[in-house]
Design an enzyme around this catalytic site. Structure first.
Site, mmCIF file in Angstrom:
data_model
loop_
_atom_site.group_PDB
_atom_site.id
_atom_site.type_symbol
_atom_site.label_atom_id
_atom_site.label_comp_id
_atom_site.label_asym_id
_atom_site.label_seq_id
_atom_site.Cartn_x
_atom_site.Cartn_y
_atom_site.Cartn_z
ATOM 1 N N ASP A 164 12.962 -11.514 34.663
ATOM 2 C CA ASP A 164 13.802 -12.299 35.564
ATOM 3 C C ASP A 164 15.009 -12.815 34.780
ATOM 4 O O ASP A 164 15.675 -12.036 34.109
ATOM 5 C CB ASP A 164 12.974 -13.412 36.216
ATOM 6 C CG ASP A 164 13.742 -14.224 37.246
ATOM 7 O OD1 ASP A 164 13.940 -13.724 38.369
ATOM 8 O OD2 ASP A 164 14.142 -15.359 36.929
ATOM 9 N N HIS A 205 8.177 -8.854 42.392
ATOM 10 C CA HIS A 205 9.066 -9.416 41.382
ATOM 11 C C HIS A 205 8.353 -9.862 40.113
ATOM 12 O O HIS A 205 8.921 -9.813 39.028
ATOM 13 C CB HIS A 205 9.808 -10.614 41.977
ATOM 14 C CG HIS A 205 10.731 -11.282 41.010
ATOM 15 N ND1 HIS A 205 11.872 -10.672 40.541
ATOM 16 C CD2 HIS A 205 10.677 -12.502 40.399
ATOM 17 C CE1 HIS A 205 12.496 -11.492 39.699
ATOM 18 N NE2 HIS A 205 11.792 -12.599 39.596
#
Length: 321
Positions: free
Chosen positions: A100, A300
């Site tokens: 991320d 994610h």
């Protein structure tokens, strides 16, 4: 179990969870996460003959939390990584792995500080080169000017996002993590929200939560944010213009270290950026890209949703360096 150390750097103190001996591997998390995001990787990396060092990024958990927004720009983040490496292994280079926001931090650390970085891997967020324009300019054109919600636009104003996320950290973690996970059905992340709505509006709190994140895991994250708050983590998003101006100084430079990318098939980050041919796009910006894998069904939270698959790829890459 990792050993916790507080490492005092010239600009900030960082908490690090460390395990093993051998070449240094620094693990850098994203939003809203913690060193704990690497709990499935620390042991295997250490067992493979490396020193695993998972940090709390500045603003998070046990690390220092400067108040100034500018203290969270990319120049400071790259500086933290370089100073950490020099502190732990003076005069040597380290291997970096980021997820991320941690991915842009390690990508740019490799680009800007090749004297400190031996190899680099990024999860979720691919590297597409030195930016040609500020990210928020793109957000303004694609979302804000059309009256559409975009979470990073919501994060820009100091106060409202902090208040929403800090009101109930447990619920914030549950809703946000689920919404962009591979287990969330299509439409869980609402695409019909309008500019001015908040992050958590329209997000669901699943019952039960998918097994890859236990109640104990959620409680740990929530406890960290109950203590530290969300101001520092959100400040990272408030530096897009400053980051653009800083990174523009490195136009024309490429990442030359051995590199690796791992993403999730259902990660909204890839949809947001436009999938294209990732290997081709990244290969133009990295001269030694050794893999760009997309994990089927994964969302994610790459290394948490698919720890075995991620570890297999990371360890093969590490051993091949």
């Amino acid at each position: 179990m990792p050993e916790f150390r507080t490492i005092d750097l010239p600009d900030v103190s960082l908490r690090a969870a460390m395990q093993g001996s051998g070449p240094l591997v620094v693990l850098v998390h994203g939003f809203p996460e913690s060193w704990y995001s690497w709990r499935h990787q620390i042991g295997p990396i250490a067992d493979a003959g490396f020193t695993a060092c998972a940090i709390d990024v500045r603003g998070y958990g046990g690390s220092g939390k400067p108040a100034d927004i500018a203290a969270y720009d990319m120049e400071h983040m790259v500086g933290d990584v370089a100073a950490l490496i020099e502190h732990l292994t003076p005069g040597e280079k380290a291997i970096l792995i980021g997820h991320d926001w941690g991915a842009p931090i390690v990508w740019n650390s490799a680009l800007i500080r090749p004297d400190r970085v031996r190899a680099v891997a990024g999860l979720s967020v691919p590297y597409t080169g030195v930016p040609k324009t500020s990210f928020m300019e793109l957000v303004d054109k694609v979302f804000t000017q059309r009256g559409k919600f975009f979470y990073q636009a919501w994060f820009q104003n100091v106060g409202p996002a902090e208040a929403e996320l800090e009101a109930d950290p447990t619920q914030s973690i549950r809703k946000f993590y689920y919404a962009i996970s591979g287990d969330a059905p299509d439409g869980t992340w609402p695409n019909d929200k309008v500019h001015g709505q908040s992050l958590l509006e329209g997000l669901v709190d699943p019952d039960p939560f998918p097994a890859w994140l236990s109640d104990e895991d959620i409680a740990y994250y929530a406890g960290q944010f109950a203590e530290s708050g969300f101001r520092g983590p959100l400040n990272r998003y408030r530096n897009h213009q400053r980051d653009f101006e800083y990174l523009s100084r490195f136009e024309g430079r490429k990442i030359e270290q051995p590199s690796l990318f791992i993403g999730g098939e259902r990660d909204l980050v890839l949809s947001m950026l436009g999938r294209g041919n990732l290997l081709e796009i990244m290969g133009e910006e990295m001269t030694d890209l050794r893999g760009a894998d997309i994990l089927e069904g994964c969302g994610h939270w790459t290394q948490q949703e698919r720890p075995a698959q991620v570890n297999e790829r990371l360890l093969a890459w590490l051993k091949g360096l």
